[in-house]
Design a protein around this motif. Structure first.
Motif, mmCIF file in Angstrom:
data_model
loop_
_atom_site.group_PDB
_atom_site.id
_atom_site.type_symbol
_atom_site.label_atom_id
_atom_site.label_comp_id
_atom_site.label_asym_id
_atom_site.label_seq_id
_atom_site.Cartn_x
_atom_site.Cartn_y
_atom_site.Cartn_z
ATOM 1 N N GLU A 103 -51.806 58.374 -67.369
ATOM 2 C CA GLU A 103 -51.903 59.535 -66.494
ATOM 3 C C GLU A 103 -52.306 59.133 -65.074
ATOM 4 O O GLU A 103 -51.854 59.722 -64.100
ATOM 5 C CB GLU A 103 -52.910 60.537 -67.080
ATOM 6 C CG GLU A 103 -52.502 60.989 -68.480
ATOM 7 C CD GLU A 103 -53.153 62.311 -68.885
ATOM 8 O OE1 GLU A 103 -54.088 62.747 -68.194
ATOM 9 O OE2 GLU A 103 -52.690 62.904 -69.876
ATOM 10 N N GLU A 104 -53.135 58.125 -64.991
ATOM 11 C CA GLU A 104 -53.561 57.662 -63.671
ATOM 12 C C GLU A 104 -52.395 57.101 -62.870
ATOM 13 O O GLU A 104 -52.280 57.320 -61.667
ATOM 14 C CB GLU A 104 -54.662 56.592 -63.831
ATOM 15 C CG GLU A 104 -56.051 57.151 -64.125
ATOM 16 C CD GLU A 104 -56.471 58.228 -63.123
ATOM 17 O OE1 GLU A 104 -56.369 57.974 -61.903
ATOM 18 O OE2 GLU A 104 -56.881 59.323 -63.566
ATOM 19 N N THR A 161 -48.060 74.674 -52.212
ATOM 20 C CA THR A 161 -48.938 75.783 -52.594
ATOM 21 C C THR A 161 -50.338 75.278 -52.940
ATOM 22 O O THR A 161 -51.313 75.721 -52.356
ATOM 23 C CB THR A 161 -48.347 76.541 -53.804
ATOM 24 O OG1 THR A 161 -47.961 75.584 -54.800
ATOM 25 C CG2 THR A 161 -47.154 77.375 -53.395
ATOM 26 N N SER A 162 -50.384 74.330 -53.868
ATOM 27 C CA SER A 162 -51.690 73.829 -54.286
ATOM 28 C C SER A 162 -51.948 72.439 -53.711
ATOM 29 O O SER A 162 -51.076 71.846 -53.089
ATOM 30 C CB SER A 162 -51.735 73.760 -55.815
ATOM 31 O OG SER A 162 -50.608 73.058 -56.294
ATOM 32 N N GLN A 163 -53.108 71.934 -53.926
ATOM 33 C CA GLN A 163 -53.433 70.555 -53.576
ATOM 34 C C GLN A 163 -52.595 69.626 -54.455
ATOM 35 O O GLN A 163 -52.406 69.918 -55.647
ATOM 36 C CB GLN A 163 -54.921 70.272 -53.848
ATOM 37 C CG GLN A 163 -55.863 70.866 -52.821
ATOM 38 C CD GLN A 163 -55.648 70.273 -51.436
ATOM 39 O OE1 GLN A 163 -54.888 70.842 -50.635
ATOM 40 N NE2 GLN A 163 -56.288 69.155 -51.172
ATOM 41 N N PRO A 164 -52.095 68.506 -53.910
ATOM 42 C CA PRO A 164 -51.271 67.607 -54.722
ATOM 43 C C PRO A 164 -51.980 67.141 -55.992
ATOM 44 O O PRO A 164 -51.342 66.958 -57.026
ATOM 45 C CB PRO A 164 -50.992 66.437 -53.779
ATOM 46 C CG PRO A 164 -51.912 66.594 -52.621
ATOM 47 C CD PRO A 164 -52.199 68.048 -52.529
ATOM 48 N N GLU A 165 -53.292 66.996 -55.906
ATOM 49 C CA GLU A 165 -54.043 66.543 -57.077
ATOM 50 C C GLU A 165 -53.986 67.586 -58.199
ATOM 51 O O GLU A 165 -53.923 67.233 -59.382
ATOM 52 C CB GLU A 165 -55.507 66.254 -56.696
ATOM 53 C CG GLU A 165 -55.708 65.015 -55.859
ATOM 54 C CD GLU A 165 -55.371 65.250 -54.383
ATOM 55 O OE1 GLU A 165 -55.107 66.411 -54.021
ATOM 56 O OE2 GLU A 165 -55.358 64.272 -53.616
ATOM 57 N N ASP A 166 -54.024 68.865 -57.818
ATOM 58 C CA ASP A 166 -53.937 69.924 -58.824
ATOM 59 C C ASP A 166 -52.522 70.031 -59.370
ATOM 60 O O ASP A 166 -52.297 70.235 -60.558
ATOM 61 C CB ASP A 166 -54.345 71.277 -58.206
ATOM 62 C CG ASP A 166 -55.764 71.217 -57.659
ATOM 63 O OD1 ASP A 166 -56.580 70.456 -58.231
ATOM 64 O OD2 ASP A 166 -56.045 71.909 -56.672
ATOM 65 N N TYR A 167 -51.567 69.862 -58.426
ATOM 66 C CA TYR A 167 -50.159 69.981 -58.797
ATOM 67 C C TYR A 167 -49.786 68.935 -59.839
ATOM 68 O O TYR A 167 -49.109 69.235 -60.816
ATOM 69 C CB TYR A 167 -49.287 69.832 -57.552
ATOM 70 C CG TYR A 167 -47.834 70.158 -57.751
ATOM 71 C CD1 TYR A 167 -47.336 71.418 -57.445
ATOM 72 C CD2 TYR A 167 -46.940 69.207 -58.242
ATOM 73 C CE1 TYR A 167 -45.996 71.728 -57.617
ATOM 74 C CE2 TYR A 167 -45.603 69.498 -58.419
ATOM 75 C CZ TYR A 167 -45.139 70.756 -58.109
ATOM 76 O OH TYR A 167 -43.807 71.059 -58.278
ATOM 77 N N VAL A 168 -50.243 67.716 -59.625
ATOM 78 C CA VAL A 168 -49.884 66.627 -60.535
ATOM 79 C C VAL A 168 -50.462 66.863 -61.934
ATOM 80 O O VAL A 168 -49.892 66.421 -62.939
ATOM 81 C CB VAL A 168 -50.314 65.251 -59.960
ATOM 82 C CG1 VAL A 168 -51.811 65.039 -60.096
ATOM 83 C CG2 VAL A 168 -49.553 64.116 -60.628
ATOM 84 N N GLU A 169 -51.544 67.593 -61.988
ATOM 85 C CA GLU A 169 -52.132 67.922 -63.294
ATOM 86 C C GLU A 169 -51.132 68.713 -64.131
ATOM 87 O O GLU A 169 -50.996 68.502 -65.335
ATOM 88 C CB GLU A 169 -53.418 68.735 -63.113
ATOM 89 C CG GLU A 169 -54.621 67.930 -62.642
ATOM 90 C CD GLU A 169 -55.126 66.939 -63.691
ATOM 91 O OE1 GLU A 169 -54.824 67.124 -64.886
ATOM 92 O OE2 GLU A 169 -55.805 65.971 -63.305
ATOM 93 N N GLN A 170 -50.443 69.620 -63.458
ATOM 94 C CA GLN A 170 -49.443 70.453 -64.142
ATOM 95 C C GLN A 170 -48.334 69.597 -64.748
ATOM 96 O O GLN A 170 -47.849 69.866 -65.840
ATOM 97 C CB GLN A 170 -48.828 71.448 -63.157
ATOM 98 C CG GLN A 170 -49.803 72.507 -62.663
ATOM 99 C CD GLN A 170 -49.098 73.531 -61.803
ATOM 100 O OE1 GLN A 170 -48.895 73.295 -60.623
ATOM 101 N NE2 GLN A 170 -48.691 74.626 -62.395
ATOM 102 N N ILE A 171 -47.924 68.553 -63.975
ATOM 103 C CA ILE A 171 -46.881 67.655 -64.478
ATOM 104 C C ILE A 171 -47.344 66.995 -65.768
ATOM 105 O O ILE A 171 -46.607 66.925 -66.752
ATOM 106 C CB ILE A 171 -46.543 66.563 -63.442
ATOM 107 C CG1 ILE A 171 -46.142 67.198 -62.115
ATOM 108 C CG2 ILE A 171 -45.437 65.643 -63.958
ATOM 109 C CD1 ILE A 171 -45.983 66.190 -60.993
ATOM 110 N N LEU A 172 -48.575 66.562 -65.764
ATOM 111 C CA LEU A 172 -49.120 65.844 -66.907
ATOM 112 C C LEU A 172 -49.184 66.725 -68.156
ATOM 113 O O LEU A 172 -49.156 66.228 -69.274
ATOM 114 C CB LEU A 172 -50.511 65.298 -66.563
ATOM 115 C CG LEU A 172 -50.515 64.220 -65.483
ATOM 116 C CD1 LEU A 172 -51.932 63.910 -65.037
ATOM 117 C CD2 LEU A 172 -49.827 62.963 -65.990
ATOM 118 N N HIS A 173 -49.260 68.052 -67.958
ATOM 119 C CA HIS A 173 -49.241 68.964 -69.100
ATOM 120 C C HIS A 173 -47.869 69.006 -69.743
ATOM 121 O O HIS A 173 -47.725 69.321 -70.909
ATOM 122 C CB HIS A 173 -49.659 70.380 -68.663
ATOM 123 C CG HIS A 173 -51.076 70.452 -68.208
ATOM 124 N ND1 HIS A 173 -51.540 71.408 -67.324
ATOM 125 C CD2 HIS A 173 -52.139 69.672 -68.514
ATOM 126 C CE1 HIS A 173 -52.824 71.207 -67.100
ATOM 127 N NE2 HIS A 173 -53.209 70.151 -67.823
#
Lengths: 186, 186
Positions: free
Chosen positions: B83-84, B166-178
């Motif tokens: 994930e990292e 829309t969101s911070q890239p760090e938050d956005y990437v979390e969605q991808i990981l889901h």
DNA sequence: ATCAATATGTTGTTTAAACGATAGATGTTT
DNA sequence: AAACATCTATCGTTTAAACAACATATTGAT
């Protein structure tokens, strides 16, 4: 009249000189090998010898061509030699000396004689050329003496200031101007 | 096994590519001539053609070799794909895209297709190689599919974020990981 | 549309730089 | 002091890049 030098020659010379300047900031002069220089310059070691005789030859040329050019350039905006020019050169010398004493560190002291010789040579040539433009009626030998005195006096004063740093360089240079006569009358 | 390429070739390639990158920051791609590039690179114009077919070929190689390498390098500290790693790559893509959209300005839009192709190619090759190291028991074709999906999904997501932000890239990437499953079980 | 200027590719020849080998100097370790 | 490595300097051969010249496109101004 321009000789049209092969650009590869100019490029290689620059690569070697720049690499050497770069290395001088990290290593002591005596610890820099030709291989170090040519590696950093991305040039074959044998190629070094078709441009420079040895490391000392390189140092000499770096000082006179690369470094002195900066000083000259700073005053080349001036049309004639006047008080402003003298001030500018004095400040340039100090600026240069300060920068190399920071960069070269330990190896600095060992090369002050060479640096001094080159500096005075270049200054003298510079003053001589400009004096002849400025006062074309004066005899050549007389202007040569003028150039010698100016260059030695300026360099000596700069070195003296470097060691003592009593006053601000701007104030110090004013004192020089009180001593050196800038006028020439036919 | 190393082929031992003549250092002149490497040096000239680098000079040309660096000069091109430098020019791209000032001029539009279409206004950059081969002469501009070779002048800045201190290389003969004819020499350009023994390294690159034309300006487009150069652009392609600059993107894939010079630029993509930065992205790869940023994640090459990671041992395996996790994930990292995904996060790091996502942020790298955005960082790169932002920087070239600032640098290239008007010409940027015209080359997004090329850039996209190269980016996905490189990402895919990168993921493919690493997946094979990480899961040597899995079939090659299966891992290839995995690499394709990962690269397209990541690049697509990065582009989507770029347009909306829309969101911070760090938050956005979390969605991808889901959405993307990172595990592989034998 | 025409003309001049500039850009693109390409080619044969010349030259600077890379390469490899060499011999001697310098320097370091044991 | 002897063995070893590393650096210096030079030389003949090979190769990449410079050069000049060319034909063809593009561009730009009249």
């Amino acid at each position: 009249m321009e000789k049209l030098i092969d650009p590869r020659i100019l490029r290689t010379r620059k690569l070697i000189m720049d690499a050497f300047i770069e290395l001088s900031m990290k290593k002591e002069f005596k610890d820099i090998t030709i291989k170090d220089i040519t590696n950093a310059a991305t040039v074959n070691r044998a190629t070094f010898y078709s441009h420079f005789m040895d490391k000392f030859d390189l140092l000499e040329k770096v000082l006179s061509e690369s470094v002195m050019r900066e000083v000259i350039q700073e005053v080349s905006t001036h049309e004639v030699i006047n008080e402003e020019t003298i001030k500018a050169i004095f400040l340039s010398i100090i600026k240069f000396q300060t920068s190399i004493s920071n960069q070269c560190r330990r190896s600095y002291e060992a090369f002050t004689p060479q640096i001094e010789t080159i500096f005075k040579q270049e200054l003298q040539a510079f003053f001589s050329e400009w004096a002849q433009k400025q006062w074309p009626n004066q005899s050549k030998t007389e202007l040569e003496v003028y150039a010698v005195i100016l260059s030695w006096a300026l360099y000596g004063a700069a070195m003296h200031w470097m060691q003592n740093q009593t006053s601000q360089p701007e104030d110090y240079v004013e004192q020089i101007l009180h001593i050196i006569k800038m006028e020439k009358h036919k």
